[in-house]
Design a protein around this motif. Structure first.
Motif, PDB file in Angstrom:
ATOM      1  N   ASP A 215      -7.885  -9.476  -0.582  1.00  0.00           N
ATOM      2  CA  ASP A 215      -9.263  -9.928  -0.710  1.00  0.00           C
ATOM      3  C   ASP A 215     -10.206  -9.317   0.525  1.00  0.00           C
ATOM      4  OD1 ASP A 215      -8.473 -11.695  -2.642  1.00  0.00           O
ATOM      5  OD2 ASP A 215      -8.385 -13.449  -1.626  1.00  0.00           O
ATOM      6  N   GLY A 216     -10.005  -7.967   0.530  1.00  0.00           N
ATOM      7  CA  GLY A 216     -10.803  -7.613   1.719  1.00  0.00           C
ATOM      8  C   GLY A 216     -10.360  -7.561   2.997  1.00  0.00           C
ATOM      9  N   HIS A 217      -9.317  -8.315   3.132  1.00  0.00           N
ATOM     10  CA  HIS A 217      -8.785  -8.426   4.547  1.00  0.00           C
ATOM     11  C   HIS A 217      -7.474  -7.811   5.104  1.00  0.00           C
ATOM     12  CE1 HIS A 217     -11.812 -11.822   5.358  1.00  0.00           C
ATOM     13  NE2 HIS A 217     -11.583 -12.079   4.255  1.00  0.00           N
ATOM     14  N   LEU A 218      -7.087  -7.378   6.368  1.00  0.00           N
ATOM     15  CA  LEU A 218      -6.146  -6.653   6.732  1.00  0.00           C
ATOM     16  C   LEU A 218      -5.248  -8.148   7.075  1.00  0.00           C
ATOM     17  CD1 LEU A 218      -4.166  -4.489   7.367  1.00  0.00           C
ATOM     18  CD2 LEU A 218      -5.478  -4.305   9.593  1.00  0.00           C
ATOM     19  N   VAL A 219      -3.982  -8.365   6.459  1.00  0.00           N
ATOM     20  CA  VAL A 219      -3.415  -9.718   6.584  1.00  0.00           C
ATOM     21  C   VAL A 219      -2.211  -9.200   7.679  1.00  0.00           C
ATOM     22  CG1 VAL A 219      -1.907 -11.547   5.544  1.00  0.00           C
ATOM     23  CG2 VAL A 219      -3.748 -10.428   4.145  1.00  0.00           C
TER      24      VAL A 219
END
Length: 386
Positions: A215-219
């Motif tokens: 969702d657009g985040h670097l996890v």
């Protein structure tokens, strides 16, 4: 070599703003391959395309070799970055040579230099220059075209390469071959590469580091082994799959687990000697027989040594399987399963015996990382069972 600082992309849509990449921070060291991984729509391709400005960032910065790329015009930036896409994108009206050399020609290379570069790259991607350079893309198979796409991206010798699912459209057999060729090339070229993939197995095989997006985040951003051994949250764990411990078999070499203290017998040793060495070493099943070059030529099972007399070469049985110390544990496990055995002799490139590897030793090695992560470092039983 590549550094992203708070890199963000917001798209304006009729339904409002959509954040495709949200304050992405990461560094890719020189000479490494970083795989961007995650489900569709997670922001990995958007992040990749912001590096060469196919998509312009809303905010944040991209640094290449410590240079802020906002100081470069778009043409200069792109000519210094190799770019490979899944659809390949070869120009159908140009020969293979013209396709490969398009950037060097734009940069003003003389004809002799760029033609030599084309031939050099054709050898590198395992295609015969005289047979292919004057052909057109339509005369090549999909796998061959993909190789040409890689060669074109390498033509001007860029320090950085961006690859957007470059092998995704190729059948599994050719994909594995091209992956292997590319890994071989990378060992020589040591390019800094960012590589988008949907395939976790491809990421583990090819990546020095893996970035998981959601969702657009670097996890999570880690080495493949760190990622598989210690996923940061339930999303990463489920994305990697329930067989993530088995996936680690691809990352570990036989030489990392080998027991080099191995008892052997020669062809002229007696069966009494074989039995005494089996007993002395604690082997459960058999001992390896070697020749004068210390190459394994057979095995003496315990059950045979207990009832037989004479020389070892008269009673030796064929070695069921042998593994090279440079092979990965996946191959070792496969050989054990195929031959219904729990240990393997290990040899070097000269086929000389270096030691042996056991199923239990592999299990112990794989489990050590998980035990360390959970804080359980209790000692285990000695690994003497064969």
């Amino acid at each position: 070599m590549i550094r992203l600082e708070n890199l963000t992309k917001v798209f304006d849509t009729p339904k409002g703003a959509v954040v495709a990449a949200d304050h992405i921070n990461m560094e890719v060291p020189s000479g490494e391959i970083c795989i961007l991984l995650g489900p569709s729509g997670c922001g990995k391709t958007t992040t990749l395309k912001m590096i060469n400005r196919i998509i312009r960032p809303t905010s944040g910065k991209v640094f290449i070799d410590n240079q802020d790329t906002t100081s470069l015009d778009t043409q200069t930036l792109r000519r210094n970055i190799g770019y490979v896409i899944q659809q390949i994108g070869l120009f159908p009206n140009m020969t293979i040579e013209e396709n490969i050399t398009i950037v060097p020609r734009l940069l003003g290379w003389n004809a002799k230099k760029y033609k030599e570069r084309a031939r050099e790259l054709m050898h590198m991607i395992a295609l015969e220059p005289d047979a292919f350079l004057k052909r057109y893309p339509s005369e090549l198979s999909g796998g061959q075209q993909q190789r040409i796409g890689v060669a074109r991206a390498l033509a001007a010798d860029p320090p950085v390469m961006l690859m957007d699912e470059p092998f995704g459209a190729i059948d599994p057999i050719n994909r594995a071959v091209i992956q292997d060729e590319f890994i071989k090339m990378q060992k020589e070229l040591k390019k800094t590469i960012m590589f988008v993939s949907h395939d976790i197995d491809e990421a583990i095989k090819m990546g020095d580091r893996i970035a998981i997006f959601r969702d657009g985040h670097l996890v999570q951003y880690a080495t493949p082994d760190e990622l598989l051994a210690a996923p940061q949250d339930n999303f990463v764990e489920s994305f990697l799959g329930e067989d993530r411990a088995l996936k680690r078999l691809n990352l570990i070499k036989v030489q990392d687990v080998i027991n080099s203290e191995v008892e052997t017998v020669t062809q002229q040793d007696s069966m009494e000697t074989a039995l005494s060495r089996i007993d002395r070493s604690g082997y459960q099943h058999a001992i390896i027989m070697v020749n004068e070059q210390r190459q394994p030529t057979g095995i003496i099972p315990r059950s045979v040594a207990q009832v037989s007399k004479g020389r070892c070469h008269d009673h030796a049985q064929q070695v069921p399987a042998i593994v090279n110390i440079n092979d990965d544990l996946r191959k070792a496990v496969s050989l054990m399963l195929a031959n219904d055995i729990t240990w393997l002799p290990c040899v070097d490139d000269n086929n000389q015996l270096c030691g042996h590897i056991t199923q239990r030793a592999m299990t112990h090695h794989l489990g050590a990382r998980f035990r360390a992560q959970s804080g359980n470092t209790a000692p285990t039983a000695p690994l003497t069972e064969e």
